[in-house]
Structures are given as structure tokens and as C-alpha cells.
Design a protein around this motif. Structure first.
Motif, PDB file in Angstrom:
ATOM      1  N   ALA A 162       0.821  -1.205   0.000  1.00  0.00           N
ATOM      2  CA  ALA A 162       0.000   0.000   0.000  1.00  0.00           C
ATOM      3  C   ALA A 162       0.861   1.262   0.000  1.00  0.00           C
ATOM      4  CB  ALA A 162      -0.929  -0.001   1.218  1.00  0.00           C
ATOM      5  N   ALA A 163       2.029   1.191   0.655  1.00  0.00           N
ATOM      6  CA  ALA A 163       2.934   2.340   0.718  1.00  0.00           C
ATOM      7  C   ALA A 163       3.795   2.464  -0.533  1.00  0.00           C
ATOM      8  CB  ALA A 163       3.825   2.228   1.951  1.00  0.00           C
ATOM      9  N   GLY A 164       3.722   1.462  -1.408  1.00  0.00           N
ATOM     10  CA  GLY A 164       4.474   1.521  -2.652  1.00  0.00           C
ATOM     11  C   GLY A 164       5.910   1.065  -2.550  1.00  0.00           C
ATOM     12  N   THR A 165       6.287   0.460  -1.428  1.00  0.00           N
ATOM     13  CA  THR A 165       7.677   0.022  -1.263  1.00  0.00           C
ATOM     14  C   THR A 165       7.944  -1.340  -1.892  1.00  0.00           C
ATOM     15  OG1 THR A 165       7.137  -0.882   0.913  1.00  0.00           O
ATOM     16  CG2 THR A 165       7.976   1.379   0.838  1.00  0.00           C
ATOM     17  N   ILE A 166       6.891  -2.088  -2.202  1.00  0.00           N
ATOM     18  CA  ILE A 166       7.020  -3.352  -2.927  1.00  0.00           C
ATOM     19  C   ILE A 166       5.955  -3.380  -4.010  1.00  0.00           C
ATOM     20  CG2 ILE A 166       7.971  -4.653  -0.974  1.00  0.00           C
ATOM     21  CD1 ILE A 166       5.129  -5.847  -0.590  1.00  0.00           C
ATOM     22  N   SER A 167       6.096  -4.279  -4.977  1.00  0.00           N
ATOM     23  CA  SER A 167       5.107  -4.395  -6.040  1.00  0.00           C
ATOM     24  C   SER A 167       3.909  -5.221  -5.585  1.00  0.00           C
ATOM     25  CB  SER A 167       5.733  -5.044  -7.272  1.00  0.00           C
ATOM     26  OG  SER A 167       6.172  -6.367  -6.974  1.00  0.00           O
ATOM     27  N   GLY A 168       2.780  -5.034  -6.249  1.00  0.00           N
ATOM     28  CA  GLY A 168       1.575  -5.776  -5.905  1.00  0.00           C
ATOM     29  C   GLY A 168       0.617  -4.950  -5.073  1.00  0.00           C
ATOM     30  N   THR A 169      -0.435  -5.616  -4.591  1.00  0.00           N
ATOM     31  CA  THR A 169      -1.470  -4.944  -3.809  1.00  0.00           C
ATOM     32  C   THR A 169      -1.561  -5.550  -2.416  1.00  0.00           C
ATOM     33  OG1 THR A 169      -3.252  -6.463  -4.471  1.00  0.00           O
ATOM     34  CG2 THR A 169      -2.781  -4.598  -5.941  1.00  0.00           C
ATOM     35  N   PRO A 170      -2.103  -4.807  -1.435  1.00  0.00           N
ATOM     36  CA  PRO A 170      -2.282  -5.372  -0.089  1.00  0.00           C
ATOM     37  C   PRO A 170      -3.117  -6.640  -0.092  1.00  0.00           C
ATOM     38  CG  PRO A 170      -2.562  -3.002  -0.053  1.00  0.00           C
ATOM     39  CD  PRO A 170      -2.481  -3.388  -1.492  1.00  0.00           C
ATOM     40  N   ASP A 171      -4.160  -6.683  -0.926  1.00  0.00           N
ATOM     41  CA  ASP A 171      -5.026  -7.858  -0.982  1.00  0.00           C
ATOM     42  C   ASP A 171      -4.273  -9.111  -1.407  1.00  0.00           C
ATOM     43  OD1 ASP A 171      -7.237  -6.575  -0.081  1.00  0.00           O
ATOM     44  OD2 ASP A 171      -8.211  -6.371  -2.038  1.00  0.00           O
ATOM     45  N   GLN A 172      -3.289  -8.933  -2.293  1.00  0.00           N
ATOM     46  CA  GLN A 172      -2.538 -10.098  -2.762  1.00  0.00           C
ATOM     47  C   GLN A 172      -1.793 -10.787  -1.619  1.00  0.00           C
ATOM     48  OE1 GLN A 172      -0.371  -8.149  -6.084  1.00  0.00           O
ATOM     49  NE2 GLN A 172      -1.065  -9.866  -7.331  1.00  0.00           N
ATOM     50  N   ALA A 173      -1.198 -10.002  -0.743  1.00  0.00           N
ATOM     51  CA  ALA A 173      -0.451 -10.588   0.373  1.00  0.00           C
ATOM     52  C   ALA A 173      -1.374 -11.383   1.285  1.00  0.00           C
ATOM     53  CB  ALA A 173       0.256  -9.488   1.162  1.00  0.00           C
ATOM     54  N   VAL A 174      -2.524 -10.809   1.617  1.00  0.00           N
ATOM     55  CA  VAL A 174      -3.467 -11.481   2.510  1.00  0.00           C
ATOM     56  C   VAL A 174      -4.084 -12.687   1.828  1.00  0.00           C
ATOM     57  CG1 VAL A 174      -5.611 -11.212   3.804  1.00  0.00           C
ATOM     58  CG2 VAL A 174      -3.925  -9.361   3.790  1.00  0.00           C
ATOM     59  N   TRP A 175      -4.401 -12.565   0.557  1.00  0.00           N
ATOM     60  CA  TRP A 175      -5.079 -13.636  -0.159  1.00  0.00           C
ATOM     61  C   TRP A 175      -4.173 -14.844  -0.346  1.00  0.00           C
ATOM     62  CZ3 TRP A 175      -8.888 -16.373  -0.901  1.00  0.00           C
ATOM     63  CH2 TRP A 175      -9.158 -17.086  -2.058  1.00  0.00           C
ATOM     64  N   THR A 176      -2.926 -14.627  -0.773  1.00  0.00           N
ATOM     65  CA  THR A 176      -2.033 -15.773  -0.956  1.00  0.00           C
ATOM     66  C   THR A 176      -1.709 -16.429   0.383  1.00  0.00           C
ATOM     67  OG1 THR A 176      -0.104 -14.273  -0.929  1.00  0.00           O
ATOM     68  CG2 THR A 176      -1.007 -14.877  -3.074  1.00  0.00           C
ATOM     69  N   TYR A 177      -1.573 -15.620   1.441  1.00  0.00           N
ATOM     70  CA  TYR A 177      -1.389 -16.200   2.780  1.00  0.00           C
ATOM     71  C   TYR A 177      -2.567 -17.094   3.143  1.00  0.00           C
ATOM     72  CZ  TYR A 177      -2.102 -16.647   7.747  1.00  0.00           C
ATOM     73  OH  TYR A 177      -2.388 -17.173   8.975  1.00  0.00           O
ATOM     74  N   THR A 178      -3.782 -16.602   2.906  1.00  0.00           N
ATOM     75  CA  THR A 178      -4.989 -17.353   3.263  1.00  0.00           C
ATOM     76  C   THR A 178      -5.056 -18.681   2.515  1.00  0.00           C
ATOM     77  OG1 THR A 178      -6.175 -15.289   3.688  1.00  0.00           O
ATOM     78  CG2 THR A 178      -7.511 -17.262   3.354  1.00  0.00           C
ATOM     79  N   LEU A 179      -4.715 -18.656   1.229  1.00  0.00           N
ATOM     80  CA  LEU A 179      -4.774 -19.878   0.430  1.00  0.00           C
ATOM     81  C   LEU A 179      -3.818 -20.938   0.971  1.00  0.00           C
ATOM     82  CD1 LEU A 179      -4.957 -18.532  -3.241  1.00  0.00           C
ATOM     83  CD2 LEU A 179      -6.807 -19.431  -1.839  1.00  0.00           C
ATOM     84  N   ILE A 180      -2.611 -20.519   1.325  1.00  0.00           N
ATOM     85  CA  ILE A 180      -1.617 -21.482   1.787  1.00  0.00           C
ATOM     86  C   ILE A 180      -1.887 -21.948   3.209  1.00  0.00           C
ATOM     87  CG2 ILE A 180       0.808 -21.775   2.414  1.00  0.00           C
ATOM     88  CD1 ILE A 180       0.465 -22.005  -0.474  1.00  0.00           C
TER      89      ILE A 180
END
Length: 462
Positions: A301-319
Motif C-alpha cells: 500500500a505504501a508503494g515500497t514493494i510491487s503488488g497490492t495489499p489484498d494479494q499478500a493477505v489472499w495468498t497467505y490465506t490460500l496457503i
């Protein structure tokens, strides 16, 4: 821990059909399924169980918290009365002293309310201090520095609360999620679960640990932490001091990973989806992992890494939540079979009683599966978008809140009934065995999340 976890293998087959109302496993199933059914019935009629699933909201100043309690006092009283009634009826049927149980439960509920309020404090949220962690640490401090009368332990039913929470966990995991997760998530989670369990188990055995302790530690590291440790301890008839050892190590490393994994992922400039997958592969507790995934999403969200906040939470949830947590039933079945047909035959010199596998199998895992089937039926015609916008807020999130209450009761009870001196006989060997699993888990998670399936996780969206 509860004294109902035995020191030696015992048959429960003698209870016959009466175990349906005399064992806390089945009472956890009945309470959890009844909650899920009521929640579904209300949801189907256009309402929700959310009114009863009340918990302190985020606050920054004490007047906000006070205003919340004043506004929702009736909801909290209703919630307390219903929970007290249900658990007291079960306690009576199981054979506990109702008077002592009620006294203990009142204390557990009041302390849990304080824990929830502390966890909702803006500062606690900023530092990812989750209610279960506060509950465990608070309970440990009370038990070891202040002390409570032993008779209050009647209300500190660790296994009962966690088993009920596990059934409710099933009600938040429809099998449809497995389909939405896809084969990559299931494959990665399965590899991690198997390798981590075997690493911890055989390292523990090499160090001379009892096989039941090694199995309990392995499940705690390979699946879903506290829930898995208690489930497997019951399946193999572990000594009563084994689950607290596993739980303590799970919580210890979960806290470390809350900070270490997001920082390491950021240092490596991993995309949000890849970092979330690594966290899901390497964390040991759902709440801690979710906090870490949210932290990493904040970097996106702060732009320090690529991708979106939802992606981090979603991939965590799947695994973690979908892929690894479902292994609790698999390991419970496998280890109950091994304990009955191999370990106990070697210990007693007698033959294996195959029927004992069913009596030994944790019945709340059956409740977990039934609750998951119920919610699967509820979302059978829903798209993933509908699940997120309609089903999740109206049906799943209220059940999740009630599940968190049950888990908080359990974590608090763990602390209140755990004396540090109980860990002394085990020495440092459990820590070494579990830490070996941590090293393998983190390294394997990196290889799978970054090197093998990195492109998949980086591009995955909802």
C-alpha cells in the motif's frame, strides 16, 4: 491443561453410544454445529448472527471503548448468558462440577473481554499484538506470579474451548475455497505439512523424545499450531504436559515470524503475493500469520514493494488457512492409526484393536468436516465475488468472531493452568526439535514460494 488428557493410552470404547453426550469432543461438535446451523438459517432468511457475535471494536481513547460497551451492553449480556448456559449444560453431562465450572467460566469470560479490548486498542493493532497472544501471556502471568485456587480449573477447559473453536473453524472454510485455491496452493501446503512434520518428529526421536511428544510437536509446526497440537495429543493419547510444551513453542516462533518474515520479504523486494505465500508457508498460527500478511500488504500500500495489499493477505490465506489447516484431519487419522496399530502394540505386547481407531479419532474433527460441508452447501451457487461481498460478511465473519472468542477462552485457560515448572522434565530437547522444523519450514517455504511458484503467486489476484 485439562486433567482429562491421560498419561497413558486408555480405551474409550466402553462408553458406547453414551459418549455422544458424555465426551467433550461430541459436545464441541453439537455446540459448534448448532451455532453454524443457526447462523446459516438466519443468513438464509436475510438476517445474521452478527448481533450475538459482538466484540470490542478498534479504539484509541478510553471514552471510545466505554461508549462501545454502553451501546452494546445488552449484546454482551446475551452472549455471556448463552455461552454460559451451553457450556454449563455440557459440563454437567460430561461430569464436571457445575458450580465450580460456572465460577471458572465467569472469570474466563471477564478476562477474555479485557483481552479483546486490549487487542482492539489502536497501539496493540499497530504492533500486531493479537488477542490470543495477550490471553496466553496474561494467563501465564496470573498462574505463575499470582496463582489461583485449583478448583477454578473446572472452568478452564482448554480442550473443550479449542475443540469448539475448531468446529467453528470448519464453518469458515467451505470446500469451495479449495477449488478456488487451485492445485498450486494445495500442493505447496501439502509438501510443507508433510516435510515439516517429519523433520520435527524424527529430530525429536533422535534426541530421545517420547514419540507422542514428538508427534504433538510435529503437528503443531506442520498444520495450525495450537489446534493441531491438541487434536494430535488426543489422537495418540499424549501425556497431559505435552500439549502445553508444543503450544508454547508454537506461540514463541509465531511471534518471531510476525516480525521476521515481513522484514525479510521486504529486504528481498518480494512481490506482495509472493511474500504472502512465504508467510503462509512458514507461519505457525493463523492469527499471527494474518498479522504478518497484513503488515506485508501495508508495504504494498505504501508503494515500497510491487503488488497490492489484498494479494499478500489472499495468498497467505490460500496457503495457511485453506491448504495447511485442512491437514489437521489427515494427521489425526494417520497418527491415531499408527498409535493403535504400532506404538501401543509394541508397548503392551498385545494385538491391535482396530475398533479403537474410531474411538480414538478426535470427534471434533468430524464436526470440523460437517461444519465445512454445511457452509459449502450455503455457498454452492455463489461466485467468488459473491462470497466476498455477501456470504463472508453476513455468514462467515460472525462465525469467525465467535470462533475467536472460543480460541481466546482456550488460550487464556492454557495460561491459567500452565505452571512453568511443568516444562522442566522435558529440558531443551523439544525446543531443538521444533526449531529444526522452523529452519526447514522457512527454507522450504522460500524455495517453493519464490523459486518454484514465484510467477504464479506474483500474478495471482482474486
Amino acid at each position: 491443561m485439562s486433567s482429562r488428557t491421560t498419561d497413558a493410552p486408555l480405551s474409550t470404547a466402553g462408553l458406547g453410544w453414551t459418549e455422544l453426550w458424555r465426551k467433550e469432543d461430541w459436545w464441541a461438535v453439537w455446540i459448534g454445529l448448532a451455532t453454524a446451523l443457526i447462523a446459516y438459517a438466519l443468513f438464509a432468511s436475510g438476517s445474521s448472527i452478527a448481533w450475538l457475535a459482538v466484540a470490542p471494536a478498534k479504539w484509541s481513547a478510553f471514552p471510545q471503548l466505554l461508549a462501545h460497551f454502553q451501546t452494546n451492553a445488552t449484546r454482551y449480556l446475551a452472549q455471556f448468558a448463552i455461552l454460559l448456559g451451553l457450556f454449563s449444560i455440557a459440563a454437567s453431562a460430561i461430569g464436571y462440577s457445575v458450580r465450580q465450572f460456572v465460577a471458572g467460566f465467569v472469570l474466563v469470560y471477564l478476562l477474555s473481554l479485557i483481552v479483546f479490548a486490549a487487542g482492539a486498542w489502536e497501539t496493540a493493532l499497530y504492533y500486531n499484538v493479537e488477542p490470543p497472544l495477550i490471553a496466553l501471556l496474561g494467563g501465564l502471568l496470573i498462574a505463575n506470579l499470582i496463582g489461583l485456587p485449583r478448583w477454578l480449573d473446572a472452568g478452564f477447559r482448554v480442550e473443550f474451548y479449542i475443540k469448539t473453536g475448531i468446529v467453528l473453524l470448519g464453518a469458515t472454510l467451505p470446500f469451495t475455497l479449495i477449488i478456488w485455491a487451485g492445485p498450486v496452493a494445495i500442493l505447496q501446503a501439502s509438501i510443507v505439512s508433510v516435510v515439516t512434520f517429519l523433520t520435527i518428529f524424527f529430530t525429536g526421536r533422535y534426541l530421545g523424545l517420547d514419540r507422542r511428544l514428538a508427534a504433538t510437536l510435529g503437528a503443531g509446526g506442520a498444520v495450525c499450531g495450537v489446534s493441531a497440537a491438541i487434536a494430535i495429543a488426543g489422537a495418540v493419547r499424549a501425556r497431559k504436559e505435552y500439549p502445553p510444551i508444543a503450544i508454547t513453542l508454537v506461540v514463541l516462533w509465531a511471534i518471531v515470524m510476525i516480525f521476521a518474515l515481513p522484514l525479510a520479504s521486504r529486504a528481498l523486494s518480494l512481490p506482495a503475493g509472493v511474500g504472502g505465500a512465504w508467510i503462509g508457508t512458514s507461519e505457525f498460527a493463523d492469527a499471527a500469520g494474518f498479522a504478518a500478511a497484513q503488515t506485508y500488504g501495508g508495504f504494498a500500500a505504501a508503494g515500497t514493494i510491487s503488488g497490492t495489499p489484498d494479494q499478500a493477505v489472499w495468498t497467505y490465506t490460500l496457503i495457511k488457512v485453506v491448504g495447511r489447516d485442512v491437514w489437521i484431519g489427515v494427521w489425526a487419522l494417520i497418527l491415531s492409526i499408527i498409535a493403535v496399530t504400532r506404538w501401543e502394540v509394541a508397548e503392551t505386547g498385545g494385538g491391535a484393536n482396530i475398533g479403537e481407531i474410531w474411538w480414538r479419532f478426535p470427534k471434533f474433527v468430524v464436526g470440523f468436516l460437517l461444519a465445512s460441508l454445511l457452509i459449502t452447501f450455503a455457498v454452492r451457487n455463489a461466485s467468488f465475488a459473491d462470497y466476498n461481498t455477501v456470504v463472508r460478511p453476513g455468514l462467515v465473519l460472525p462465525i469467525t468472531t465467535l470462533r475467536t472468542w472460543a480460541f481466546t477462552f482456550s488460550f487464556l485457560s492454557i495460561g491459567l493452568t500452565t505452571r512453568f515448572r511443568d516444562f522442566a522434565p522435558a529440558g531443551g530437547r523439544p525446543f531443538i526439535a521444533f526449531t529444526a522444523g522452523v529452519v526447514v519450514n522457512v527454507a522450504l517455504g522460500f524455495v517453493l514460494s519464490v523459486l518454484v511458484f514465484g510467477d504464479y503467486w506474483a500474478s495471482l489476484t482474486r
